[in-house]
Design an enzyme around this catalytic site. Structure first.
Site, mmCIF file in Angstrom:
data_model
loop_
_atom_site.group_PDB
_atom_site.id
_atom_site.type_symbol
_atom_site.label_atom_id
_atom_site.label_comp_id
_atom_site.label_asym_id
_atom_site.label_seq_id
_atom_site.Cartn_x
_atom_site.Cartn_y
_atom_site.Cartn_z
ATOM 1 N N ARG A 29 -14.244 2.278 5.632
ATOM 2 C CA ARG A 29 -13.056 1.458 5.870
ATOM 3 C C ARG A 29 -11.749 2.243 5.697
ATOM 4 O O ARG A 29 -10.849 2.140 6.499
ATOM 5 C CB ARG A 29 -13.083 0.256 4.907
ATOM 6 N N ARG A 32 -11.102 -5.140 -13.050
ATOM 7 C CA ARG A 32 -9.929 -5.937 -12.697
ATOM 8 C C ARG A 32 -10.373 -7.390 -12.705
ATOM 9 O O ARG A 32 -11.438 -7.702 -12.195
ATOM 10 C CB ARG A 32 -9.452 -5.618 -11.277
ATOM 11 N N ARG A 42 -5.833 1.131 -12.259
ATOM 12 C CA ARG A 42 -4.465 1.414 -11.812
ATOM 13 C C ARG A 42 -3.703 0.155 -11.388
ATOM 14 O O ARG A 42 -4.217 -0.677 -10.654
ATOM 15 C CB ARG A 42 -4.524 2.413 -10.666
ATOM 16 N N TYR A 102 -12.382 -10.054 -0.534
ATOM 17 C CA TYR A 102 -13.077 -8.771 -0.366
ATOM 18 C C TYR A 102 -14.539 -9.025 -0.014
ATOM 19 O O TYR A 102 -15.154 -9.944 -0.551
ATOM 20 C CB TYR A 102 -13.057 -7.958 -1.667
ATOM 21 N N ASN A 132 0.839 -1.211 0.000
ATOM 22 C CA ASN A 132 0.000 0.000 0.000
ATOM 23 C C ASN A 132 0.866 1.250 0.000
ATOM 24 O O ASN A 132 0.598 2.200 -0.737
ATOM 25 C CB ASN A 132 -0.867 0.055 1.268
ATOM 26 N N HIS A 163 -16.107 2.041 -13.755
ATOM 27 C CA HIS A 163 -15.871 1.380 -12.478
ATOM 28 C C HIS A 163 -17.064 0.516 -12.069
ATOM 29 O O HIS A 163 -16.966 -0.305 -11.162
ATOM 30 C CB HIS A 163 -15.600 2.455 -11.419
ATOM 31 N N HIS A 195 -15.372 -3.965 1.258
ATOM 32 C CA HIS A 195 -15.412 -3.371 -0.082
ATOM 33 C C HIS A 195 -16.831 -3.026 -0.532
ATOM 34 O O HIS A 195 -17.038 -2.285 -1.488
ATOM 35 C CB HIS A 195 -14.763 -4.356 -1.065
#
Lengths: 512, 674
Positions: B557, B368, B398, B461, B48, B428, B585
Site C-alpha cells: 500500500r 495505539r 509516534r 483500517y 501525512n 508493535h 493495513h
C-alpha cells in the site's frame, strides 16, 4: 491443578508450570533467566553475593508468576544442581534464598537427578523400553556437569558426575588459545580422559543403551545427520550416526557449523564437544542406541510431581541400595561373600533388637550398607582400613541418601573395629546428637556381626536372636565349623555393645 | 544497468512515501469519490505531509546541518534527497491547493456548502461572526508582545499564529497571537437560505485583530504555521524510567527545531524576516500559501456536514454469532476481517475476561488505542475484580505518546500492572492472552492481530484478527509476554516467529525455499500484502528469487523501495498498491510451497525498523477453511482494477486498466461479508 518446579542450575534459573492433560504433561509456562552461578561456584569455589542477589530477584519474579496461576507453596519444588552442590557457601546461598523468598531449595545429588530422568523416561515410554530388564546409563548434560547413573535390571550400580557440562566445555575451549583444530583435539582428549573414569567403573558391565537428557543440543543433531527422531522430544541415534555427525563437523569453523546446520552461533562452538561426549557414550554400547530426551530437568521433575511416579513402587528401596553397595564392593575388589554374610547377620540382629534399642525401621539401611562396605578401605591399605572406609563412604553417592545419611553409614563402617566414636573424630563430631547415638548403636551391632565372620568363611548357617525377659540378648549360632576365632572376637566386642545398649549379649553355639 | 549502484535498484523510501501520499491526493482528486470523502482524503494528505516533515524531513535536515555527506542505503546524499523532497512536496502542496480552488470548493458550492471569507458574509452572518469573536474568542486570546523584555513565545508544532506589526507613535512593535486550539476551527454561520455556511476561526480573528491593540496602528499582519522536528531523543539504554523520560522529552517538543514555516502569500517581507529570525528558520525556505493554512480542518468539516448522501454508502460490519466468546474460541480458530466484520469479538474477549470468575489473568499489548476505549475500561474492571492484568503499553507510538502516557497512568491507578516496553524496542505486535481456570485444567485464549486495539480505526483500517485457544499458540504467546516483561529469556517457539530475533531470517528462508521449489519443480511463488517494503535484505532476496524465476506478486500500500519488472533483476515481480476507502493495513504472506500453499499473518512490515527495532510477530495459519478464505481475499485484492495502481519498472505508479467488469476489492468485500 497446576504444579511448578524451579530449577536453579549452573547457568540459568528456570520455572516450569504445568498440569496434566490426558496422559501428558502440559507445560503452561516455561521461564528461563541466565545467572552465572556456575561461573562463580566452579572457578571461585563460592557463589558471589551478587549472584545470590540476582537469584533472589529472579525467584521473586517467579513467585509473581506462581501467584498468577494461584499455585500453593506445597505444589512448588525448588531444586538445585551442580553449581550449588559444589559451592563452598551453599548453606549461605540456601539461607539467603529462603529468608528472602520463602522458598526452600532442595539440592539434588546425582542419584536423585537420574531417578527423575529415569522416571520420566519410564513414564514416557512405558512398555516400549524395558527398564527393569536392561543395563543402561542415564545421564543429564547440564551446563555445570554431566551427571551419570549406571543401572542394572532396574537397580543403580553407581552414580558419578563428570565436570564436562556445556559451560565448562565452552570455557575450556575459550581459554585454550590454540588453532581450531588443536582446540578441538584437546577438548576431545579432555572429554576422553573424563570418560576414562566412567569406563574404569564400568569395566566388565555390558551396557545396552544410554539415555541422555539434554535440552540444548538434542534437536540440533537432526540438522546435521537428518535422522534420529522417534517422537515428541525424543531422539534415538546409533554409534554410526554419531560418527557421521563428528565427520560432518570436524573440518568446519563455528560460523560454518552455524550456517550449514542452522545451529545457534552461541552453541556452535561446543557442538563438536557435545558430539565427542555422545561418541564416548556410544563406545560403551555394542548394539543399542543412545536415546536423547529433549527436555529440561525441571520438566522431568514436574512430570514426576504431576503423575506422582514411583519408579521403585514394586521394587524394594533396600534392594536398590544393596545393588549399589554390591557394585562398590566389586569396584574395590572385595569378595562379596563376607560383606553379604555380615549384612545378613546384621539384618537379623537389627530386626530382633530394634524395638528394644529404640531404632526405627528406616535405620536398617544404614547398618546394611555399612555391613556391605565396612572393609572397603582395604582397597587403600590394610592397616587402619576402617579409617579409609570412612572417607571413601563419605564421598560415594547413593540414590536417595542425604549427605548426613552417608556420614552415618561412613561412621558405622569406621567403628566396626578399633576405636569407638569420640568427639575428637571429625566426621562423627559433625553429626547431630541423635545421629551420634545411632552410630553408637549400629556400630555396636556391626562389631558383633563382623566378629561372627572373623575368618571370612561364612561359618554361620543359621542365626537367631532370642530376647530374654530382662531384655538381654542370646545369639543362637548354628554351625558345624571351627568357631573359636569368631567366638574370641565376639567376646572382645560384646563389652562395647553392653556399654552402649545396657543389655547383655551372649553367644550360644549350636551344631548346624 | 549498473546493478551495484543502489540508486538504480531501489526507490528511495522517502520518495516512495511521497508517491504514496500522491495516491492519497489522487483519491481526493477522483470525482468518482463522494465530495465529503474527497475532503477527508485532502485532510489525510495534509496531515501525512506534516508528519513526514516532522519525522523524515527533520532527519534529513539534521544530517545536512551536521555536515554528514555520505550516501544512504538507497544511494542518496542527504542534500540531493532534501532537494528532491522539497521539490516534490512543493509541487504536491500546490496540487492540493489547486484542487481546493478549482474543484473542491466549486463542488461543495454545488451542494450548497460554503467556506466563506470574511468579506463574503451577509449582514446577519457578519453580526454573528463579530458576536462570536467578542463572546468566545476575545476572552481566551492573549496577544504577546515581542521585544527585548518579552522573548518570542513558544509556538507549538502545527499550530496557527498571527504575526502582527504595530506602530506606536513612530516606533515599530511586534506581537504574536496564537490561534486557540481548544475551540473548533470551523464556525458554522447562520443562513436564511438552504445552505451550509462556515467560516474559519482564524479568518474571524484576522478581521477583528485590531480589537487587541486599541490605540495602536496595525501596520502588518499575517498568519503563519510552524512544523517542528518531532523525533524523540531518549537514550533508552540509560533510561530506567522510560515513562518519565518520554514525558520529559515530549515537554521539550515545543522548543524543537523548526522544519517548515508556512505563511500567507501576501505577508510583509520585513515582518516575515523578523519571524524567521525569532524561530531560527531560513527566510528563503518559507512556504507561501494562498488562503487557508493547514487543510486538516477538512476532517472537521467532513464530520460537521450532516449530508450522508455526500459520503460513502454506509454499511454495518458483519457480526459473528456466538453465545460466549470462550466457547466460540474452543470450537476452533477463527479470524475476523476488519472493517468488513465487526470488532466486537475482540472487545468481548477482554470484557468477558474482566468479569469471568474463572479468569486468572489478562495480558495485552497496547500500541495505539482510542479515547474512551471499551478495552481499556474492561482492563480496569478486570483489575478491580482481582484479575492479574498486565498491559504492555508502547508509549513510544509516534504522535500518540501523550495520549498513551495518560491512559497508561489511568490503568496503573486502577491496579493493572503496566509495563512500558523494552529499551531500544517498540512493541508493535498486537496480542492478548487470557488465562482461565476451567473445570479440569488451565485454558488460555489468544488473540493476535495485524492491527491495533483501537475501536475507531477498526472501522477504517483493513486488518485480520486471529482468535485461538490452541495450546501451542498460548504457550508461545505466554512466553512472548514473559520476555517482554523481563520475566524470562525467549525459548523455542512452535507457532510464532518474532523480531528482533529471527523474523527477517525466517522470511529469507521461506523465500529461499521458493527459489528451491522453482529450481526443482518450476512452481516457486510468493504473494504478499504489506503496508511498506523497505528492507534491502528482503528486497535483494526477492530480486534473487525473481532472477531464479519465482513469480512474486506484492500488494504494497505505502512505501515500496523495490523496483519491479526490470529485466534481469525483477522481471518476475509485480507490485500493486491499493489506496481507497479503507486504509489497507493487514499483512499477509503466502508461499506456493510446491502447490501446497502456506499462509502467514503478521504485525510487521518489511522494513528495517520492524525487523531490528520492534517486537513483531509472524504466525502461520493451518486451518484449511481460514486459509481458503484468505487466499480468496488476496486474489480479490489482486484483481482490483478500480483502486489499484501498478508500480512500473520506471518507478512510477499507474492506475490499473479497468476491465469490462471493474473490481473494487474493498467494496466487494463489504458485499461479501454482509
Amino acid at each position: 491443578m497446576p504444579k511448578a518446579v524451579i530449577d536453579i542450575g549452573s547457568n540459568s534459573i528456570k520455572l516450569a508450570i504445568g498440569e496434566i492433560s490426558g496422559n501428558k504433561v502440559e507445560v503452561i509456562e516455561f521461564l528461563k533467566n541466565i545467572v552465572g552461578l556456575g561461573k562463580s561456584a566452579f572457578y571461585k569455589g563460592v557463589i558471589s553475593q551478587e549472584a545470590i542477589q540476582q537469584t533472589v530477584t529472579i525467584l521473586r519474579k517467579y513467585k509473581d508468576k506462581l501467584k498468577e496461576y494461584k499455585i500453593a507453596p506445597s505444589e512448588v519444588k525448588v531444586i538445585a544442581t551442580t553449581a550449588i552442590r559444589e559451592a563452598g557457601n551453599r548453606d549461605i546461598f540456601i539461607d539467603n534464598v529462603q529468608r528472602k523468598t520463602d522458598l526452600k531449595v532442595d539440592i539434588l545429588d546425582v542419584g536423585t537427578v537420574s531417578y527423575y530422568i529415569e522416571s520420566y523416561f519410564a513414564h514416557k515410554l512405558k512398555s516400549k523400553f524395558a527398564i527393569s530388564e536392561e543395563t543402561f546409563i542415564i545421564a543429564e548434560l547440564g551446563t555445570g556437569g554431566l551427571d551419570i547413573s549406571c543401572k542394572e535390571k532396574g537397580y543403580t550400580l553407581f552414580n558419578m558426575s563428570l565436570p564436562i557440562g556445556t559451560l565448562r566445555l565452552a570455557s575450556l575451549i575459550g581459554r585454550l588459545g590454540g588453532s581450531l583444530e588443536e582446540n578441538m583435539e584437546a577438548t576431545a582428549d579432555y572429554i576422553d580422559n573424563e570418560f576414562s573414569f566412567l569406563k574404569k567403573n564400568i569395566r566388565d558391565i555390558k551396557i545396552d543403551d544410554v539415555i541422555l537428557i539434554d535440552e540444548n543440543y538434542a534437536r540440533l543433531v537432526q540438522n546435521i545427520i537428518k535422522s534420529g527422531s522417534s517422537g515428541e522430544n525424543l531422539y534415538k541415534f546409533t554409534s554410526k550416526e554419531i560418527e557421521r555427525m563428528i565427520e560432518k563437523l570436524r573440518d568446519k569453523n563455528f560460523e560454518e557449523i552455524s550456517h550449514d546446520y542452522k545451529i545457534p552461533i552461541e552453541i556452535a562452538d561446543t557442538i563438536l564437544a557435545y558430539a565427542v561426549v555422545l561418541e564416548n557414550f556410544c563406545s560403551l554400547i555394542k548394539k543399542g542406541h543412545i536415546h536423547i530426551i529433549d527436555i529440561s530437568l525441571s520438566e522431568a521433575v514436574l512430570a514426576n510431581m504431576l503423575f506422582d511416579v514411583k519408579l521403585f513402587s514394586e521394587l524394594d528401596d533396600m534392594k536398590q541400595l544393596v545393588s549399589e553397595a554390591r557394585f562398590v564392593c566389586r569396584k574395590y575388589g572385595l569378595d562379596i561373600e563376607h560383606p553379604e554374610h555380615v549384612a545378613r547377620l546384621s539384618g537379623i540382629m537389627f530386626e530382633a533388637m530394634k524395638e528394644y534399642l529404640g531404632l526405627k525401621s528406616d535405620d536398617k539401611k544404614y547398618i546394611i550398607l555399612a555391613s556391605y562396605l565396612h572393609d572397603i578401605g582395604i582397597f587403600i591399605y590394610n592397616r587402619s582400613h576402617h579409617k579409609h572406609s570412612e572417607y571413601i563412604l563419605q564421598y560415594l553417592n547413593f540414590v536417595g541418601l542425604s549427605e548426613e545419611e552417608q556420614k552415618v553409614i561412613a561412621c558405622v563402617a569406621r567403628y566396626h573395629r578399633r576405636a569407638t566414636p569420640q568427639d575428637s573424630h571429625y566426621l562423627y563430631s559433625s553429626l547431630p546428637y541423635d545421629r551420634k547415638i545411632l552410630v553408637h548403636k549400629l556400630s555396636a551391632i556391626l562389631r558383633i556381626t563382623n566378629a561372627l565372620d572373623a575368618t571370612h568363611k561364612q561359618k554361620v548357617k543359621k542365626f537367631e536372636v532370642v530376647v530374654t525377659k530382662d531384655e538381654n540378648f542370646i545369639l543362637n549360632v548354628h554351625t558345624n565349623k571351627n568357631f573359636i576365632i569368631e567366638k574370641s572376637e565376639f567376646m572382645l566386642k560384646r563389652d562395647y555393645f553392653r556399654e552402649i545398649t545396657g543389655s547383655d549379649v551372649t553367644l550360644s553355639i549350636k551344631a548346624g | 544497468m549498473a546493478k551495484n549502484d543502489p540508486k538504480d535498484i531501489y526507490i528511495h523510501r522517502d520518495i516512495s512515501w511521497l508517491d504514496f501520499n500522491e495516491r492519497v491526493l489522487e483519491e481526493a482528486e477522483d470525482p468518482a469519490n463522494p465530495i465529503l470523502e474527497r475532503l477527508r482524503f485532502m485532510a489525510i494528505f495534509a496531515n501525512n505531509l506534516d508528519e513526514f516533515f516532522m519525522v523524515r524531513v527533520s532527519g534529513v535536515k539534521r544530517l545536512i546541518d551536521a555536515g554528514y555527506n555520505s550516501k544512504d542505503k538507497f544511494g542518496w546524499y542527504p542534500y540531493d534527497l532534501y532537494k528532491v523532497i522539497t521539490e516534490r512536496t512543493d509541487a504536491l502542496s500546490k496540487r492540493l491547493y489547486d484542487l481546493r480552488d478549482r474543484k473542491i470548493m466549486k463542488d461543495l458550492a454545488k451542494n450548497l456548502i460554503f467556506v466563506k471569507r470574511y468579506e463574503e458574509l451577509d449582514p446577519e452572518q457578519l453580526k454573528y461572526a463579530k458576536k462570536y469573536f467578542n463572546d468566545t474568542l476575545y476572552p481566551i486570546i492573549t496577544p504577546i508582545a515581542v521585544d527585548q523584555g518579552h522573548p518570542f513565545p513558544i509556538i507549538l508544532s502545527k499550530s496557527l499564529s498571527f504575526a502582527v506589526e504595530l506602530a506606536i507613535y513612530k516606533k515599530k512593535c511586534f506581537a504574536v497571537i496564537i490561534v486557540p486550539q481548544n475551540v473548533p476551527r470551523l464556525i458554522k454561520l447562520p443562513s436564511e437560505r438552504d445552505e451550509l455556511n462556515y467560516i474559519l476561526m482564524e479568518e474571524v480573528m484576522k478581521n477583528n485583530i485590531e480589537r487587541f491593540f486599541r490605540g495602536h496602528k496595525l501596520v502588518n499582519k499575517f498568519l503563519f504555521r510552524v512544523i517542528r522536528d518531532s523525533e524523540l531523543s531518549v537514550d533508552e539504554e540509560y533510561e530506567e524510567d522510560l515513562l518519565s523520560a518520554i514525558d520529559a522529552e515530549i515537554k521539550k517538543r515545543p522548543r524543537a527545531k523548526v522544519i517548515a514555516l508556512e505563511v500567507e502569500k501576501d505577508s510583509s517581507p520585513e515582518l516575515l524576516a523578523n519571524i524567521c529570525e525569532s524561530i531560527v528558520f531560513p527566510f528563503e525556505e518559507v512556504t507561501r500559501i494562498n488562503n487557508d493554512l493547514d487543510l486538516t480542518y477538512f476532517f472537521e468539516m467532513a464530520s460537521l456536514v450532516p449530508m450522508t448522501n455526500l459520503c460513502y454508502k454506509s454499511f454495518v460490519p458483519a457480526s459473528i454469532q456466538y453465545g460466549n466468546i470462550f466457547d466460540k474460541m474452543k470450537e476452533g480458530d477463527f479470524i475476523i476481517h476488519l472493517p468488513f466484520q465487526s470488532f466486537k469479538p475482540t472487545v468481548d474477549l477482554v470484557k468477558s475476561a474482566s468479569v469471568d470468575p474463572g479468569v486468572l489473568a489478562i495480558k495485552m499489548t497496547l500500541y495505539r488505542t482510542n479515547r474512551d476505549s471499551d478495552i481499556v475500561k474492561a482492563l480496569k474492571e478486570a483489575a478491580k475484580n482481582k484479575k492479574q492484568v498486565t498491559v504492555l503499553v508502547e508509549i513510544k507510538a509516534r504522535f500518540d505518546e501523550e495520549a498513551n502516557i495518560r491512559w497508561a497512568r489511568e490503568l496503573e491507578e486502577s491496579g493493572c500492572h503496566v509495563m512500558y516496553g523494552i529499551p531500544g524496542m517498540k512493541i508493535h505486535s498486537k496480542i492478548t492472552l487470557v488465562i482461565r481456570r476451567e473445570e479440569d485444567r488451565i485454558r488460555r485464549y489468544v488473540h493476535l492481530s495485524t492491527g491495533n486495539y483501537n475501536e475507531k480505526t477498526a472501522s477504517l483500517y483493513t486488518d485480520c484478527g486471529y482468535f485461538t485457544a490452541n495450546d501451542d499458540f498460548a504457550r508461545d504467546i505466554s512466553d512472548v509476554f514473559n520476555v517482554i516483561t523481563g520475566y524470562s529469556l525467549p525459548s523455542r517457539w512452535k507457532r510464532i516467529v518474532a523480531s528482533p530475533y529471527d523474523l527477517r531470517q525466517y522470511y529469507i528462508e521461506l523465500i529461499d525455499k521458493e527459489i528451491e521449489s522453482q529450481k526443482s519443480h518450476g512452481n516457486g511463488g510468493i504473494f504478499a500484502k504489506l503496508n511498506s517494503l523497505e528492507d534491502v535484505f528482503i528486497i535483494d532476496k526477492l530480486y534473487e528469487a525473481s532472477k531464479a524465476g519465482v513469480k512474486i506478486n506484492l500488494l504494497v500500500r505505502g512505501i515500496c523501495a523495490l523496483v519491479p519488472g526490470v529485466k534481469g533483476l525483477s522481471e518476475n515481480i509485480s507490485v500493486r498498491s491499493i489506496v481507497g476507502r479503507f486504509l489497507e493495513h493487514s499483512r499477509v504472506f503466502i508461499t506456493n510451497n510446491n502447490n501446497d500453499k502456506r499462509i502467514f499473518l503478521s504485525s510487521a512490515d518489511w522494513m528495517r525498523r520492524n525487523f531490528d527495532r520492534r517486537i513483531e510477530l509472524l504466525f502461520e495459519i493451518y486451518d484449511e477453511k481460514i486459509k481458503d478464505h484468505l487466499k480468496m481475499v488476496m486474489e480479490l485484492y489482486w484483481k482490483d482494477d478500480v483502486k489499484a495502481r501498478i508500480l512500473t519498472a520506471q518507478g512510477k505508479y499507474e492506475r490499473a486498466v479497468r476491465g469490462s467488469e471493474p473490481v473494487n476489492a474493498q467494496e466487494n468485500l463489504i458485499g461479501l461479508y454482509s
